[in-house]
Design a protein around this motif. Sequence first.
Motif, short mmCIF file in Angstrom:
data_model
loop_
_atom_site.label_atom_id
_atom_site.label_comp_id
_atom_site.label_asym_id
_atom_site.label_seq_id
_atom_site.Cartn_x
_atom_site.Cartn_y
_atom_site.Cartn_z
N GLY A 55 0.84 -1.04 -0.25
CA GLY A 55 0.04 0.46 0.04
C GLY A 55 0.88 0.84 0.34
N GLN A 56 2.06 0.99 0.48
CA GLN A 56 2.92 1.91 0.32
C GLN A 56 3.45 2.86 -1.25
OE1 GLN A 56 6.55 1.91 3.15
NE2 GLN A 56 4.97 0.17 4.25
N LEU A 57 2.95 1.68 -2.31
CA LEU A 57 3.27 3.06 -3.54
C LEU A 57 2.68 2.43 -3.99
CD1 LEU A 57 5.57 -0.90 -5.21
CD2 LEU A 57 6.09 1.93 -4.64
N GLY A 58 2.70 4.21 -4.84
CA GLY A 58 1.10 4.73 -5.44
C GLY A 58 1.52 4.59 -6.88
N ALA A 59 -0.12 4.33 -7.94
CA ALA A 59 0.03 5.01 -9.01
C ALA A 59 -0.38 6.31 -9.28
CB ALA A 59 -0.69 3.78 -9.33
N LYS A 104 7.31 -0.10 9.87
CA LYS A 104 7.42 -1.06 9.45
C LYS A 104 7.65 -2.54 9.18
CE LYS A 104 2.10 -0.42 9.34
NZ LYS A 104 0.45 -0.25 8.57
N ILE A 105 8.79 -1.34 8.28
CA ILE A 105 9.76 -2.03 7.55
C ILE A 105 11.46 -2.43 8.16
CG2 ILE A 105 11.55 -1.26 6.08
CD1 ILE A 105 9.66 0.27 4.46
N ASN A 106 11.50 -2.16 9.71
CA ASN A 106 11.98 -1.73 10.21
C ASN A 106 11.93 -2.51 10.93
OD1 ASN A 106 14.47 -0.40 9.12
ND2 ASN A 106 13.46 2.06 10.35
N PHE A 107 10.26 -2.68 11.48
CA PHE A 107 10.20 -3.62 12.82
C PHE A 107 10.26 -5.48 12.08
CE2 PHE A 107 7.30 -7.31 14.43
CZ PHE A 107 7.35 -6.51 15.77
N MET A 108 10.46 -5.64 11.08
CA MET A 108 10.76 -6.86 10.15
C MET A 108 12.28 -6.90 9.88
SD MET A 108 9.78 -8.10 6.48
CE MET A 108 10.73 -8.93 5.45
N LEU A 109 12.91 -6.21 9.59
CA LEU A 109 14.13 -6.32 9.46
C LEU A 109 14.75 -6.39 10.53
CD1 LEU A 109 15.18 -3.30 6.41
CD2 LEU A 109 15.08 -6.14 6.33
N ASP A 110 14.38 -6.09 11.71
CA ASP A 110 15.13 -6.14 13.12
C ASP A 110 15.44 -8.06 13.79
OD1 ASP A 110 15.60 -4.08 12.81
OD2 ASP A 110 14.15 -3.04 14.73
N PHE A 132 11.12 -1.26 -0.64
CA PHE A 132 10.22 -0.01 0.33
C PHE A 132 10.97 0.87 1.17
CE2 PHE A 132 6.96 -3.91 -0.98
CZ PHE A 132 6.31 -2.58 -1.89
N ARG A 133 12.29 0.70 2.05
CA ARG A 133 12.52 1.23 2.43
C ARG A 133 12.96 2.27 2.02
NH1 ARG A 133 16.47 -0.70 7.14
NH2 ARG A 133 17.37 -1.39 5.89
N ALA A 134 13.74 1.98 0.74
CA ALA A 134 14.28 3.33 0.02
C ALA A 134 13.11 3.69 -0.47
CB ALA A 134 15.29 2.29 -0.83
N ASN A 135 12.32 3.24 -0.78
CA ASN A 135 11.40 3.99 -1.66
C ASN A 135 10.28 5.40 -0.97
OD1 ASN A 135 9.30 4.87 -3.80
ND2 ASN A 135 7.67 4.00 -2.57
N SER A 177 22.55 2.44 -1.03
CA SER A 177 22.43 0.20 -0.50
C SER A 177 21.45 -0.23 -0.30
CB SER A 177 23.51 0.69 0.94
OG SER A 177 23.64 -0.57 1.74
N ASP A 178 20.38 -0.01 0.60
CA ASP A 178 19.26 -0.44 -0.19
C ASP A 178 18.47 -0.99 -1.43
OD1 ASP A 178 18.89 -0.75 2.67
OD2 ASP A 178 16.92 1.21 2.91
N LEU A 179 19.02 -0.14 -2.08
CA LEU A 179 18.21 -0.18 -3.51
C LEU A 179 19.36 -1.36 -4.07
CD1 LEU A 179 17.30 2.71 -4.88
CD2 LEU A 179 15.69 1.18 -4.38
N ASN A 180 20.77 -1.10 -3.67
CA ASN A 180 21.48 -2.37 -4.41
C ASN A 180 21.13 -3.64 -4.00
OD1 ASN A 180 22.98 -0.91 -6.64
ND2 ASN A 180 24.22 0.15 -5.15
N TYR A 181 20.88 -3.71 -2.72
CA TYR A 181 20.77 -5.05 -2.56
C TYR A 181 19.08 -5.59 -2.69
CZ TYR A 181 20.22 -8.47 1.62
OH TYR A 181 19.42 -10.08 1.48
N ALA A 182 18.11 -4.80 -2.30
CA ALA A 182 17.55 -4.71 -3.26
C ALA A 182 17.16 -6.43 -5.23
CB ALA A 182 16.23 -3.94 -3.51
N VAL A 183 18.01 -5.32 -5.37
CA VAL A 183 18.67 -5.68 -7.14
C VAL A 183 19.22 -7.27 -6.81
CG1 VAL A 183 20.15 -5.30 -9.33
CG2 VAL A 183 18.07 -3.38 -7.72
#
Length: 600
Positions: A55-59, A104-110, A132-135, A177-183
């Motif tokens: 839901g954090q992404l927008g169109a 919410k994002i950091n909670f999962m990563l932790d 999503f954190r990068a976004n 760094s987040d985006l490079n990891y994601a890729v």
Amino acid sequence: MKLQTTYILALGLMTIGLTACKKDFLQRNPQTEITEGAFFQSPIDLETYSNGFYGQLGASYSDINSDNISNYNADGEVDIMLRGSISSSNIGGWDKKDWENLRKINFMLDHIGQVKGDPVLIKHFVGIARFFRANFYFEKIKKYHNVPWYGHVLSETDPDLYKGQDPRALVVDSVLSDLNYAVANIKDDSKTKAANTRVTKWAALALLSRFSLHEGTFRKYHDEIGLTGDYQRFLDAAVAASDKIMKEGGFTLVSTGNGALDYRSLFVSPSLATNKEMIMWADYNKELNVGNNTHTVLDYTWSLSRNLADTYLKKDGTPFTSTPGFNTKVYTEVFADRDPRMAETIINPGFRGASTIDEPYRIKPTLGGYNQIKFYPRDPALRLGWEMNYTGLPIFRYAEILLINAEAKAEKGNINQGDLDQTINLLRNRVQMPALTMSVALDPVLAAAYPNASGAVLLEIRRERRVETACEGFRFNDLNRWKCGNLFQDSQQGMYVPALGGLDVTGDGKPDIAILPSPDDESSIANIPAVERDKLSKYYLKDKTGKDQNFYLTNGTSGFIAFTRDRDQPRNFISPKYYYRPIPIGETVVNPQLKQVFGW
């Protein structure tokens, strides 16, 4: 406008438990019946939890707050700001709700360390979270410039709880760094059932391309942030990421030879599942009771600007603004021999498919006349009411990647004809427009609009980006990153009106609407046969009391439609202040380490 996600988090009650106390909005645990220790055990748990990020992404399907809009009958933030009505004491944002998605994002990563299972799959979902954190931070950087970087959930005793903003350079590099990891770690997944409605490796590359172009050009043009010496690596990153999509992603433009219809299909189709241009899209589905509001683009509260309309080239590839008499062409003339994308974006004479299916649509001069039809669902079965439109919407599409590639190379100063042929000219060829060449003549209108752009080719790439992605939500950020904020203050206009009286706006040779001085003065339509006069839609410059209506004509009884608010309350863009937003004063009281930037 934001999409409503089609992905429903199975743990619907796993919302962030936040109290009204601002000191702990970044460190409270989610309130749920399932404890964190028992939940984060397997990759399936990660998938379930990360579904809630979508839901954090927008169109987007509008360009509100930009010069693509002539008139907006609501309170657009930029419009309010340029009239001097925004300050740190009345602006919203930055509160606990604003930062909830990051938490919410950091909670999962932790909690990744306690998950057991396939390490490749675990890294995939870590990549999703970091995407999503990068976004999230991309949006914050665009709005505030410097923001605090939080890479984990804060405890009550965390020394970072009340820290100030981190330098932009640190936050940007953290996003990279987040985006490079994601890729590197998100799977392709393009062959799955939910192909391209989920974040894939290609969506991560698309976001990396978009972010890198934005940061590279922002640093290049915004000397006030002190980073002009470090922009090239971001343009390099934009080129590398877009090149990889172009060479390895398997995406292609929709181009069946139907020109304008191919372009239209990207924005009004019930599904984009088989569309090879969609890197990622939002699926709106009647069966799932998830709809959008795209019908509101037509005559709801805004209309498109004459400035945008004039930007579309003629069919022979020459600027419309170089045509003798271009600025006195009436509505039924301006669409003739133009780039086909114009008539797929701006309502044109004879348009059918709205509520008046049996009759051509009549434009409304109160909004300027250039009503938006891009994204308007043509099929009534897909257009059933408020939040009940069922058309797929692009989030990342291949055309944007081609534009990013061309612009980044042009900004680097090393673009060539081959690059144009593999990017801009693919877009032009789809709608049977002439190719752009390296020897293109300088358009003085574009040069005046973008005085900091070097060379005719870069100017034409900016034109192409504007017309190809019109109404997709890019224009506001484009003007910001190019440091062209002065264009925000320009009073945008609508169509040309040669004289008061009846006007043909459907192309049938008969008057359909009339612009008149007042309800007491209809002398300018007295010569129209009564049977036709009775059918006219009438609009007045003044009401019965003599008060001005919301629009007027620039020459009094002729000229372009303009708006009384712009005349009576002129906009003023203050640079560099208005490229950013203030932090609400209440937040700076709670945390004095937060500092306002650039005059706020």
